[in-house]
Design an enzyme around this catalytic site. Structure first.
Site, short mmCIF file in Angstrom:
data_model
loop_
_atom_site.label_atom_id
_atom_site.label_comp_id
_atom_site.label_asym_id
_atom_site.label_seq_id
_atom_site.Cartn_x
_atom_site.Cartn_y
_atom_site.Cartn_z
N HIS A 182 0.84 -1.21 0.00
CA HIS A 182 0.00 0.00 0.00
C HIS A 182 0.87 1.26 0.00
CE1 HIS A 182 -2.95 -2.84 2.16
NE2 HIS A 182 -3.52 -2.57 1.01
N LYS A 207 -15.56 -8.09 5.69
CA LYS A 207 -14.24 -8.73 5.71
C LYS A 207 -13.80 -9.10 7.13
CE LYS A 207 -11.00 -7.96 2.02
NZ LYS A 207 -9.86 -7.17 1.52
N ARG A 218 -1.86 -5.71 -8.55
CA ARG A 218 -0.67 -6.52 -8.28
C ARG A 218 -0.44 -7.58 -9.33
NH1 ARG A 218 -2.74 -8.52 -2.87
NH2 ARG A 218 -4.57 -8.30 -4.18
N SER A 249 -2.79 -8.26 2.65
CA SER A 249 -2.93 -8.08 4.10
C SER A 249 -3.25 -9.40 4.80
CB SER A 249 -4.02 -7.06 4.40
OG SER A 249 -3.65 -5.82 3.86
#
Ligand code: COA
Length: 179
Positions: A23, A47, A108, A146
């Site tokens: 990030h 989430k 990504r 993450s």
């Protein structure tokens, strides 16, 4: 920025549970594209984040100070003002409330594309005036996510090359609390 031109505000949204070097890579490049960069932390209860919205915002603040220096309330990098906010409404509404004309997202790998494409098209329909800009992650950050970093850290793996110190401290605290 030309005084007669409007300030260009960019919004970089995410769950940031927690913020990673990936990030930070996107942030450090996005600051060259806009006059003000707002890092917008989504509540995103779906989430089931490990950390509260306030903790995630605080963690990003600390990471930015670590990366760019400056005082918490007045982060500025290369002429770009940086703010960190939490939000729990529609992304495009949050962008409008903050006068952001650009949404910034990181890509990504190819697997990110389908979801990003879908979100981009939906946001385009909801707010045609807001553009989504994709920044491709640098090579060393392409494998970072993450949830993966979280899993490795919780199982005692070394994640110091994937996250800033502020995140590392939160992992250490988490592990202490679990003992
Ligand atoms: N480097 C490293 N990791 C990255 C990264 C980068 N450059 N870019 C994304 N990631 C990772 C994140 O760490 C995250 O990993 P995880 O899933 O393992 O936790 C994953 O990629 C995707 O996360 P993120 O970029 O934070 O997106 P998200 O899917 O969690 O959140 C929102 C997306 C918040 C933008 C979206 O849910 C949203 O807009 N919510 C608001 C409500 C709304 O408007 N919904 C309609 C949208 S069309």
């Amino acid at each position: 920025m030309n005084n007669r031109m409007q300030k260009r505000v960019g919004l970089y949204p995410g769950t940031f549970d927690p913020i990673t070097n990936g990030h930070l890579d996107i942030i450090s490049r996005a600051v060259h594209l806009v006059d003000e960069l707002i890092i917008a932390v989504a509540l995103n209860q779906n989430k089931h984040p490990q950390w509260s919205l306030e903790e995630r915002v605080q963690c990003i603040h600390e990471a930015l100070i670590e990366q760019f220096g400056g005082v918490c309330q007045k982060l500025d990098h290369g002429g770009c003002a940086i703010k960190v906010i939490g939000f729990d409404n529609l992304l495009v509404d949050c962008a409008k409330q903050r006068n952001a004309s650009v949404i910034i997202r990181g890509l990504r790998q190819a697997t990110d594309f389908d979801l990003e494409f879908q979100m981009c098209l939906m946001n385009q329909r909801l707010a045609p005036d807001i553009e989504t800009v994709f920044l491709v992650a640098t090579e060393q950050n392409r494998s970072i996510a993450s949830s993966v970093v979280k899993e490795v850290a919780i199982l005692g793996g070394d994640v110091s090359s994937f996250v800033p110190q502020s995140t590392l401290k939160r992992f250490q605290k988490l592990l202490q609390n679990k003992k």
